[in-house]
Design a protein around this motif. Structure first.
Motif, short mmCIF file in Angstrom:
data_model
loop_
_atom_site.label_atom_id
_atom_site.label_comp_id
_atom_site.label_asym_id
_atom_site.label_seq_id
_atom_site.Cartn_x
_atom_site.Cartn_y
_atom_site.Cartn_z
N SER A 161 3.20 -10.28 4.38
CA SER A 161 2.54 -8.98 4.62
C SER A 161 2.90 -8.47 6.01
CB SER A 161 1.02 -9.11 4.54
OG SER A 161 0.65 -9.45 3.26
N ARG A 162 2.89 -9.40 6.97
CA ARG A 162 3.15 -9.00 8.36
C ARG A 162 4.57 -8.42 8.52
NH1 ARG A 162 3.20 -13.24 12.55
NH2 ARG A 162 2.04 -14.46 11.08
N MET A 215 6.43 -7.19 6.18
CA MET A 215 6.57 -5.94 5.41
C MET A 215 6.09 -4.77 6.26
SD MET A 215 5.69 -6.94 1.47
CE MET A 215 6.20 -5.37 0.77
N GLU A 216 4.98 -4.96 6.93
CA GLU A 216 4.48 -3.89 7.83
C GLU A 216 5.47 -3.64 8.96
OE1 GLU A 216 0.59 -5.14 8.94
OE2 GLU A 216 -0.33 -4.14 7.23
N GLU A 217 6.01 -4.72 9.48
CA GLU A 217 6.96 -4.64 10.60
C GLU A 217 8.18 -3.77 10.25
OE1 GLU A 217 7.51 -5.36 14.18
OE2 GLU A 217 6.49 -7.20 13.60
N GLY A 250 8.12 -1.37 7.92
CA GLY A 250 7.71 -0.07 7.40
C GLY A 250 7.48 -0.05 5.90
N ALA A 301 4.63 -0.93 2.78
CA ALA A 301 3.22 -1.27 2.56
C ALA A 301 3.14 -2.64 1.90
CB ALA A 301 2.58 -0.21 1.67
N PRO A 302 2.30 -3.55 2.43
CA PRO A 302 2.20 -4.90 1.85
C PRO A 302 1.83 -4.89 0.36
CG PRO A 302 1.10 -4.83 3.98
CD PRO A 302 1.49 -3.42 3.65
N GLU A 303 1.15 -3.81 -0.11
CA GLU A 303 0.79 -3.74 -1.54
C GLU A 303 2.03 -3.71 -2.44
OE1 GLU A 303 -1.21 -2.62 1.27
OE2 GLU A 303 -0.81 -0.61 0.50
N ARG A 351 15.15 -2.27 3.75
CA ARG A 351 13.98 -2.74 4.52
C ARG A 351 13.52 -4.09 3.98
NH1 ARG A 351 11.65 1.47 7.81
NH2 ARG A 351 12.74 3.39 7.35
#
Ligand SMILES: Nc1ncnc2c1ncn2[C@@H]1O[C@H](COP(=O)(O)OP(=O)(O)OP(=O)(O)O)[C@@H](O)[C@H]1O
Ligand code: SF4
Ligand SMILES: [Mg+2]
Length: 336
Positions: free
Chosen positions: A137-138, A140-142, A144, A146-148, A164
């Motif tokens: 999750s981290r 994925m956010e990094e 750009g 969404a972790p969902e 990405r």
């Protein structure tokens, strides 16, 4: 002085090509030929050259994804080529790669979460499920995303988003070095800048060292501190970006630069053009002496004798041409 992270020493990779007949002798294709350079922590080295000059083979040989046939790769003082398989698995955590074709490089049967987590399973097998999910999750956010989106499949993503995902996978083990093999070449021009900026931001935040491979000089120029120019598997020039762009010491670099688009029309009109004739010769049967001599506008008979060594033409700037000092003196108008 920054720490030397990587030393590539006389690296060669030769492919053995077998003919259709069992009795035909194999032929040898030298894709990487006696390549040496150092990389310090936090640096970005751009590797450029025409298609087939050995950029990908060099990048993969450094990571031992292709086994080199000669030379050494010294990573933080230890020779990678001497490591056992289990030691190499540990070293892999520090060494990562981003591929050119984002969609093709992702397994279509795996979810995005599984794809990103895969290198973690190898590098940190003891990590619990929840921790692994949290790391995915981290990153994925990094990058750009969404972790969902972790439960979706690669085909549901655009090229830019897929890259990405490739980048998230490459950084999930918190590597020190990433080989970026044409990471934006397959993307629309509008998306290229976003991915280049993402990589630059990650480099700063994570203190990464990058090898950035591209045939596109305008992209390489945006990201690189130093430039290495390959021709038929050999280094023909290496030096700080500004010096290589403003005062190239090899006629091949000069020709590549003169073919590259320049955004400023005044500078573009004023520059001297060196047209690169024909295609590179076959790496199976390279010309004697300087491999570039069959296309070089200033070749002399002496150029057929021996491969020219890299000679200094500036501070940390070297070019493999017998007349490099004259070439570097000639005016050039490419902004660094
Ligand atoms: N697995 C392989 N077996 C045999 N020859 C190979 C193999 N991989 C690459 N080659 C050859 O090695 C040379 C270098 O190829 P490489 O893919 O490294 O070049 P490149 O600079 O990355 O090209 P491009 O810009 O098209 O990606 C080429 O002549 C290529 O045909
Ligand atoms: S050594 Fe000769 S052929 Fe090679 S780049 Fe220099 S001038 Fe050209
Ligand atoms: Mg390639």
């Amino acid at each position: 002085m920054a720490e030397t992270l990587l030393s590539v020493e006389h690296l060669s990779t030769v492919f053995e090509l077998r003919g259709k007949s069992l009795f035909a002798k194999p032929v040898h294709l030298t894709a990487v030929n006696d390549v040496s350079f150092d990389l310090v922590a936090g640096e970005t080295l751009g590797i450029v050259g025409e298609s087939g000059c050995g950029k990908s083979t060099l990048g993969r040989s450094i990571l031992r994804l292709i086994e080199p046939t000669g030379g050494r790769i010294v990573w933080q003082g230890r020779s990678l080529t001497d490591l056992s398989d289990s030691e190499m698995r540990k070293a892999r955590r520090d060494l990562s790669i981003i591929f050119q074709d984002p969609i093709a490089s992702l397994d279509p049967r795996m979810t995005v979460g599984q794809i990103i987590a895969e290198p973690l399973r190898v590098a940190e097998p003891d990590l619990g499920r929840a921790e692994r999910r949290e790391r995915v999750s981290r990153v994925m956010e990094e990058v750009g995303l969404a972790p969902e989106m972790a439960n979706r499949y690669p085909h549901e993503f655009s090229g830019g988003q897929a890259q990405r995902i490739g980048i998230a996978r490459a950084i999930v083990t918190e590597p020190k070095l990433i080989v970026c093999d044409e990471p934006v070449s397959a993307l629309d021009v509008s998306i290229q800048a976003q991915i280049v900026n993402l990589l630059k931001g990650l480099k700063e935040r994570m203190g990464l060292t990058l090898i950035f491979i591209s045939h596109d000089l305008s992209v390489v120029r945006l990201v690189s501190d130093r430039i290495l120019v390959l021709y038929l598997g050999r280094v023909v020039e290496i030096g700080p970006r500004k010096d290589v762009f403003q005062n190239p010491g090899h006629p091949y670099t000069k020709a590549l630069l003169s073919a590259a688009p320049i955004p400023d029309p005044v500078v573009a009109r004023a520059r001297e053009r060196t047209v690169l004739q024909g295609d590179p010769p076959s790496p199976i049967r390279p010309p004697s002496g300087c491999a570039f001599r069959t296309r070089c506008p200033i070749a002399q008979p002496v150029c057929a004798e021996n491969p020219p060594p890299l000679i200094p033409v500036g501070d940390r700037h070297r070019a493999a041409c017998l007349f490099a000092e004259d070439v570097v003196q000639a005016p050039s108008t490419m902004a660094g």
